[in-house]
Design a protein around this motif. Structure first.
Motif, PDB file in Angstrom:
ATOM      1  N   CYS A   1      -0.232 -10.111 -16.908  1.00  0.00           N
ATOM      2  CA  CYS A   1       1.031  -9.630 -16.903  1.00  0.00           C
ATOM      3  C   CYS A   1       1.121  -8.690 -16.713  1.00  0.00           C
TER       4      CYS A   1
ATOM      5  N   ARG B   1      -3.747 -13.931 -27.369  1.00  0.00           N
ATOM      6  CA  ARG B   1      -3.035 -13.959 -26.411  1.00  0.00           C
ATOM      7  C   ARG B   1      -2.378 -12.640 -25.017  1.00  0.00           C
TER       8      ARG B   1
ATOM      9  N   LYS C   1      -4.136   4.075 -24.403  1.00  0.00           N
ATOM     10  CA  LYS C   1      -4.647   2.898 -25.412  1.00  0.00           C
ATOM     11  C   LYS C   1      -3.432   1.787 -25.017  1.00  0.00           C
TER      12      LYS C   1
ATOM     13  N   THR D   1       1.093  -3.526 -30.518  1.00  0.00           N
ATOM     14  CA  THR D   1       1.316  -5.019 -29.984  1.00  0.00           C
ATOM     15  C   THR D   1       0.562  -6.208 -29.550  1.00  0.00           C
TER      16      THR D   1
HETATM   17  C1  HEC Z   1       1.357 -11.557 -22.419  1.00  0.00           C
HETATM   18  C2  HEC Z   1       1.589 -10.035 -21.963  1.00  0.00           C
HETATM   19  C3  HEC Z   1       0.542  -9.550 -21.345  1.00  0.00           C
HETATM   20  C4  HEC Z   1      -0.718  -8.809 -21.736  1.00  0.00           C
HETATM   21  C5  HEC Z   1      -1.639 -10.758 -21.546  1.00  0.00           C
HETATM   22  C6  HEC Z   1      -1.619  -7.398 -22.035  1.00  0.00           C
HETATM   23  N1  HEC Z   1      -0.544  -7.376 -22.031  1.00  0.00           N
HETATM   24 FE1  HEC Z   1      -0.663  -4.963 -22.110  1.00  0.00          FE
HETATM   25  N2  HEC Z   1       1.347  -5.247 -22.472  1.00  0.00           N
HETATM   26  C7  HEC Z   1       2.155  -5.686 -22.306  1.00  0.00           C
HETATM   27  C8  HEC Z   1       3.652  -5.475 -22.820  1.00  0.00           C
HETATM   28  C9  HEC Z   1       4.828  -6.459 -22.536  1.00  0.00           C
HETATM   29  C10 HEC Z   1       4.248  -3.811 -22.495  1.00  0.00           C
HETATM   30  C11 HEC Z   1       4.617  -3.230 -23.480  1.00  0.00           C
HETATM   31  C12 HEC Z   1       5.268  -3.273 -24.551  1.00  0.00           C
HETATM   32  C13 HEC Z   1       4.370  -3.140 -25.792  1.00  0.00           C
HETATM   33  O1  HEC Z   1       3.612  -2.383 -25.398  1.00  0.00           O
HETATM   34  O2  HEC Z   1       4.089  -4.281 -25.623  1.00  0.00           O
HETATM   35  C14 HEC Z   1       1.686  -3.658 -22.639  1.00  0.00           C
HETATM   36  C15 HEC Z   1       1.136  -2.168 -22.802  1.00  0.00           C
HETATM   37  C16 HEC Z   1       0.194  -2.352 -22.469  1.00  0.00           C
HETATM   38  C17 HEC Z   1       0.782  -0.808 -22.624  1.00  0.00           C
HETATM   39  C18 HEC Z   1       0.999   0.395 -22.514  1.00  0.00           C
HETATM   40  C19 HEC Z   1       0.822   0.911 -23.660  1.00  0.00           C
HETATM   41  C20 HEC Z   1       1.811   2.609 -24.316  1.00  0.00           C
HETATM   42  O3  HEC Z   1       1.628   2.628 -25.521  1.00  0.00           O
HETATM   43  O4  HEC Z   1       2.424   2.897 -23.564  1.00  0.00           O
HETATM   44  C21 HEC Z   1      -1.261  -1.476 -22.358  1.00  0.00           C
HETATM   45  C22 HEC Z   1      -2.661   0.455 -22.020  1.00  0.00           C
HETATM   46  C23 HEC Z   1      -1.724  -2.087 -22.490  1.00  0.00           C
HETATM   47  N3  HEC Z   1      -0.629  -2.923 -22.276  1.00  0.00           N
HETATM   48  C24 HEC Z   1      -2.799  -2.804 -21.627  1.00  0.00           C
HETATM   49  C25 HEC Z   1      -3.533  -4.022 -21.528  1.00  0.00           C
HETATM   50  C26 HEC Z   1      -4.858  -4.799 -21.816  1.00  0.00           C
HETATM   51  C27 HEC Z   1      -5.896  -3.472 -21.496  1.00  0.00           C
HETATM   52  C28 HEC Z   1      -4.409  -5.385 -21.451  1.00  0.00           C
HETATM   53  C29 HEC Z   1      -6.183  -7.216 -21.661  1.00  0.00           C
HETATM   54  C30 HEC Z   1      -7.074  -6.598 -22.764  1.00  0.00           C
HETATM   55  C31 HEC Z   1      -3.522  -6.052 -22.219  1.00  0.00           C
HETATM   56  N4  HEC Z   1      -2.576  -5.025 -21.736  1.00  0.00           N
HETATM   57  C32 HEC Z   1      -3.180  -7.554 -22.159  1.00  0.00           C
HETATM   58  C33 HEC Z   1       2.171  -6.806 -21.948  1.00  0.00           C
HETATM   59  C34 HEC Z   1       0.792  -7.787 -21.960  1.00  0.00           C
END
Ligand code: HEC
Ligand code: HEC
Length: 149
Positions: A125, A118, A98, A102
């Motif tokens: 990322c 963002r 999921k 954040t």
């Molecule tokens: C600006 C940087 C950034 C962007 C853009 C970003 N993420 Fe992330 N994402 C992170 C970081 C840092 C973490 C780990 C810490 C947190 O959960 O915030 C994370 C965690 C996650 C996780 C793991 C969640 C968990 O419970 O362990 C998933 C799945 C994920 N992102 C999917 C996505 C998807 C799909 C998108 C686009 C729609 C996206 N992220 C965009 C930085 C980003």
């Protein structure tokens, strides 16, 4: 301004222009000398791992690495392919992680109803992994107390 000063300034400008011209000839961009409307000569990386288990994280705030191929997955103004599996509505059916809570906050930490702008461009990322040797040796160790391993 007297004449010799004007001449000296003029000469310096001329030299600077000549020097920058020489530098401009030596530097080429990664896409080479291709015109902007043509695809660059970048070697294709073919060693992306196949879809698999989630990869270990090296530190707590690390954006998790993508454990599957993302070739052809579009992210644009109207459509985000990643969300078709990772959104709260779809993750169960897709068996995907999921998307993090954040990702639904603006920079003042106000909770939003939809994904934050963002965090919309996931691949800013999150990156898939190629099966490649590290370019330099690295002895980094996560702090055990917060490594989550
Ligand atoms: C600006 C940087 C950034 C962007 C853009 C970003 N993420 Fe992330 N994402 C992170 C970081 C840092 C973490 C780990 C810490 C947190 O959960 O915030 C994370 C965690 C996650 C996780 C793991 C969640 C968990 O419970 O362990 C998933 C799945 C994920 N992102 C999917 C996505 C998807 C799909 C998108 C686009 C729609 C996206 N992220 C965009 C930085 C980003
Ligand atoms: C067809 C469904 C699907 C699509 C589309 C998809 N994913 Fe995934 N993703 C998964 C599944 C399933 C997993 C979990 C793999 C596992 O548990 O073995 C996963 C895992 C991940 C993880 C690892 C999460 C963790 O906790 O380590 C990240 C990061 C991720 N995907 C990012 C993305 C991004 C970015 C995109 C878009 C470019 C994307 N995914 C598109 C199905 C999808």
């Amino acid at each position: 301004m007297n004449k010799s000063l004007v001449m000296a300034v003029g000469l310096m400008c001329g030299l600077a222009a000549a020097a920058s011209g020489a530098i401009a000839e030596e530097i080429t961009s990664l896409r080479g000398m291709r015109p902007i409307d043509q695809a660059p000569d970048v070697p294709e990386i073919k060693h992306y791992r196949k879809d698999g288990e989630v990869l270990p994280r090296d530190y707590v705030q690390q954006p998790p690495l993508i454990p599957h191929k993302i070739e052809g997955y579009q992210i644009n103004l109207k459509f985000n392919k990643c969300m078709s599996c990772h959104s709260w509505a779809n993750y169960k059916e897709a068996g995907a992680t999921k998307i993090s809570q954040t990702h639904f906050e603006d920079r003042e930490k106000h909770v939003l109803a939809n994904i934050s702008a963002r965090r919309y461009f996931c691949t800013q990322c999150h990156v898939p992994q190629a099966d490649a040797k590290p370019l330099v040796e690295n002895t980094f160790q996560p702090i055990p107390a917060i490594s989550g391993q």
